[in-house]
Structures are given as structure tokens and as C-alpha cells.
Design an enzyme around this catalytic site. Structure first.
Site, PDB file in Angstrom:
ATOM      1  N   GLU A  47       2.440  23.858-109.653  1.00  0.00           N
ATOM      2  CA  GLU A  47       1.364  23.380-108.766  1.00  0.00           C
ATOM      3  C   GLU A  47       1.456  24.124-107.432  1.00  0.00           C
ATOM      4  OE1 GLU A  47       2.275  19.483-107.147  1.00  0.00           O
ATOM      5  OE2 GLU A  47       0.153  18.964-106.933  1.00  0.00           O
ATOM      6  N   ASN A 110      -6.980  20.511-105.519  1.00  0.00           N
ATOM      7  CA  ASN A 110      -5.672  20.941-106.005  1.00  0.00           C
ATOM      8  C   ASN A 110      -5.907  21.372-107.459  1.00  0.00           C
ATOM      9  OD1 ASN A 110      -3.025  21.194-106.852  1.00  0.00           O
ATOM     10  ND2 ASN A 110      -2.318  19.361-105.761  1.00  0.00           N
ATOM     11  N   LYS A 127      -7.071  18.502-109.945  1.00  0.00           N
ATOM     12  CA  LYS A 127      -6.235  17.289-110.003  1.00  0.00           C
ATOM     13  C   LYS A 127      -7.047  16.027-109.704  1.00  0.00           C
ATOM     14  CE  LYS A 127      -1.846  15.758-107.876  1.00  0.00           C
ATOM     15  NZ  LYS A 127      -0.752  16.293-107.015  1.00  0.00           N
ATOM     16  N   GLU A 146      -1.899  14.604 -99.581  1.00  0.00           N
ATOM     17  CA  GLU A 146      -2.884  15.119-100.549  1.00  0.00           C
ATOM     18  C   GLU A 146      -4.243  14.437-100.397  1.00  0.00           C
ATOM     19  OE1 GLU A 146      -1.920  16.498-104.447  1.00  0.00           O
ATOM     20  OE2 GLU A 146       0.146  15.873-104.149  1.00  0.00           O
ATOM     21  N   CYS A 172       0.742  17.505-111.626  1.00  0.00           N
ATOM     22  CA  CYS A 172       1.739  16.659-110.973  1.00  0.00           C
ATOM     23  C   CYS A 172       1.513  15.167-111.171  1.00  0.00           C
ATOM     24  CB  CYS A 172       1.870  17.023-109.499  1.00  0.00           C
ATOM     25  SG  CYS A 172       3.373  16.307-108.797  1.00  0.00           S
ATOM     26  N   ASN A 197       5.108  19.245-107.672  1.00  0.00           N
ATOM     27  CA  ASN A 197       5.961  19.304-106.475  1.00  0.00           C
ATOM     28  C   ASN A 197       6.416  17.871-106.242  1.00  0.00           C
ATOM     29  OD1 ASN A 197       5.670  22.031-104.631  1.00  0.00           O
ATOM     30  ND2 ASN A 197       3.904  21.704-105.944  1.00  0.00           N
TER      31      ASN A 197
HETATM   32  N1  CDT Z   1       2.430  16.655-105.911  1.00  0.00           N
HETATM   33  C1  CDT Z   1       2.510  15.401-106.396  1.00  0.00           C
HETATM   34  O1  CDT Z   1       1.569  14.890-106.995  1.00  0.00           O
HETATM   35  N2  CDT Z   1       3.644  14.697-106.090  1.00  0.00           N
HETATM   36  C2  CDT Z   1       3.830  13.335-106.448  1.00  0.00           C
HETATM   37  C3  CDT Z   1       4.786  12.679-105.520  1.00  0.00           C
HETATM   38  C4  CDT Z   1       4.772  11.230-105.721  1.00  0.00           C
HETATM   39  S1  CDT Z   1       6.106  10.469-104.958  1.00  0.00           S
HETATM   40  C5  CDT Z   1       7.008   9.934-106.349  1.00  0.00           C
HETATM   41  C6  CDT Z   1       4.363  13.148-107.861  1.00  0.00           C
HETATM   42  O2  CDT Z   1       3.782  12.353-108.606  1.00  0.00           O
HETATM   43  O3  CDT Z   1       5.363  13.741-108.239  1.00  0.00           O
END
Ligand code: CDT
Length: 314
Positions: A47, A110, A127, A146, A172, A197
């Protein structure tokens, strides 16, 4: 005839703010060449693979923010990567921050793109499940913005015929939601590609920190098994601008087993021969989706039993 697809999951280590685009692309191209040396047919990058994960900090200056987005991918800003991939005959999945600019408005997503071994674009995804918050939380050690920097994706969860099978994408946080896999699988997905991420600390819920790695794997293993799909999940890992992100780039079989996983928190390739026919025993036999899960059948059951779905409750 079995349908074996050799996939390289290309985990990225941290991308510092002061790394140039040329340097970041060189790192990705280095992994691309290694993957091609090992006869991979598809490489999956993470991502927002072209930049640091900028939603982790507050940005007020619009020009500074715009610099993290790309408008046309593949395009001039990623030419070196996609040209090399076409020469090597390897397909590419790449996550990036997308800026759509008309005369009067900017839209930000995204996004990810899938390109085949001939260099043609197979499809795009934006996303859907955006985590975090839109307002500045200065007391947190890092932000998760985000909801400020992206709109909810407007392309749904499409699937495509590519690489000898049916392929879909998510990004993600989408991987934590069962409907992601469900909708992709109703579209016939045999292979789901995703980048992430994921910090190893949740500022609002530190009590959940110990579960971050477990829950990362849990949702994807369940999604793969319950939908008879391969899942290839590729992380940005390591300490990036003060934020520590998990590695655990994983290739998960339709059995739900993790069959290959990264060992470091840096740039690392994880390669596996994914047998797309390994989906059949689940899709056609164990679960027999055609008989048990077609949307028509599902609706018939809920209507017959008088079950109210959330949609039907006024
Ligand atoms: N980039 C992304 O979507 N990150 C989120 C962080 C959430 S905090 C657990 C994820 O779902 O990994």
C-alpha cells in the site's frame, strides 16, 4: 493441468521522508529484478509503496500534501518500474496515493493498480474501509489520518480474469472486514492481492497492541479459508518516521494456512508457487458455493424464513 502462478510478495522496509522518488523506485526495481531471476510471474508491492505512509502525520500545506500523490499510474512518475517489469515479462500490483484533478476539484484515493506481463493495465481498486480519523490528535505519538487524506473508494470490489485465474484487490484495513472477501469471492476471486501499513501500536487502544500480529493473520486466514481463495498480503515494515510497522508479509493458501512469510522488517521478497486449482476443493466441494451461496439462494432463504436483513429494516 494445474494452474501454478509463481508470486513474489515484495515487502518494503521504511521509506524515509527524505528518500527521493528515484531512490524508492530503485529499491522496488531491485526487488523486481530478483523476483524475475527467480521466475516469478507476478510481483505484489505494498500500500502506498512509492512514499512514506504520510497519513501518520498532520499536513496543512496543500502543495506538501499533493507531493505524496500520483495522478497517472503507470505513468511518467513510475515509468522506470513498469518499463522494467514489461521487459522482464512480470506482472505488477502496486499501491499508491491517487490524485484525480479536474479543473474545479481534487479527489484523493488510496489506490492500487494491477498490470499484466505484457504491461497492460488489468484493473484498479480504491480502498473502501478507511481507518483512523480526520482531525488532528496532537497528543497521539502519531496520526492515522486516512479519513482526512482519502475519500472512500468508489469502484466496489471488482474481479478480473488475469494471470490464468480470477483476481481481486483490496487494501490494508479492507482485509479486516468479512464482506471484502465475500464480495470478491461472489465475483469469483481465486486470488486476492493486498498491501498494508500496519503500526504495531494503536494509540487509542494500547491494550490491543499485543494482538496486532495475531489479528493481522487471523482475518486473512479466515477470509482465505471461508472463501476458498489465495491471499497475498504485503507490508511496509520497520521504523518509518518514528512509526514502527509490522512485517509479516504473508502468502495464505485457500486452506487458511500461511505457506510463506517474511522474516525481517526490511525490503524482502517472499516467493511461492500458488496453485490456483487448490481453490477448487473449497469452492466446488467443501462449501459448494454454487449450490449454497449464490445471492439468489441467500435471498430465498432469508425471505422464506422471514429473516430481516439490516437493509430491510426501516
Ligand atoms: N493502512 C491501514 O489501513 N492501517 C490500518 C491500521 C489500523 S490500526 C490497527 C490497518 O487496518 O492495518
Amino acid at each position: 493441468m494445474t494452474r501454478i502462478l509463481r508470486i513474489a510478495a515484495a515487502q518494503s522496509g521504511p521509506v524515509p521522508k527524505n528518500e527521493t522518488r528515484e531512490e524508492t523506485l530503485s529499491r522496488l526495481i531491485r526487488m523486481l529484478r530478483k523476483a524475475a531471476d527467480q521466475k516469478a510471474e507476478l510481483i505484489v508491492f505494498t500500500e502506498c509503496a512509492l512514499t512514506p505512509f504520510f497519513p501518520h502525520w498532520w499536513i496543512e500545506d496543500e502543495a506538501e500534501l499533493d507531493a505524496y500523490y500520483d495522478s497517472v499510474v503507470p505513468g511518467v512518475s513510475t515509468q522506470a518500474l513498469f518499463e522494467e517489469a514489461r521487459k522482464l515479462g512480470i506482472g505488477v500490483h502496486l499501491g499508491y496515493a491517487e490524485l484525480c484533478q479536474n479543473t474545479d476539484q481534487k479527489r484523493r484515493f488510496n489506490s492500487s493498480v494491477l498490470v499484466n506481463q505484457e504491461g497492460e493495465t488489468v484493473g484498479r481498486f480504491r480502498k473502501v474501509h478507511l481507518p483512523g480519523h480526520a482531525e488532528h490528535r496532537p497528543d497521539n505519538p502519531f496520526q492515522n489520518l486516512e479519513k482526512r487524506y482519502f475519500e472512500v473508494g468508489d469502484l466496489g470490489f471488482p474481479t478480473w480474469n488475469a494471470f490464468g485465474g480470477v483476481v481481486g484487490m483490496c487494501i490494508c484495513n479492507d482485509r479486516r472486514w468479512s464482506e471484502t472477501y465475500r464480495v470478491l469471492a461472489l465475483g469469483g476471486a481465486e486470488l486476492i492481492l493486498l498491501g498494508y501499513n500496519t503500526p504495531d501500536h494503536i494509540p487509542e487502544h494500547p491494550e490491543l497492541d499485543r494482538l496486532v500480529d495475531f489479528q493481522h493473520q487471523l482475518c486473512m486466514q479466515a477470509g482465505a479459508y471461508q472463501n476458498g481463495c489465495w491471499v497475498v498480503a504485503v507490508g511496509k515494515a520497520g521504523l518509518e518516521e518514528g512509526v514502527s510497522q509490522i512485517g509479516l508479509t504473508s502468502i495464505i493458501a485457500p486452506s487458511g494456512e500461511i505457506v510463506a512469510q517474511s522474516k525481517t522488517r526490511g525490503d524482502e521478497l517472499v516467493i511461492h508457487d500458488c496453485d490456483l486449482d487448490a481453490t477448487t476443493v473449497y469452492k466446488k466441494a467443501m462449501f459448494n458455493f454454487e449450490a449454497n451461496r449464490s445471492p439468489e439462494h441467500y435471498r430465498a432463504i432469508t425471505e422464506q424464513r422471514g429473516v430481516k436483513t439490516p437493509e430491510s429494516v426501516q
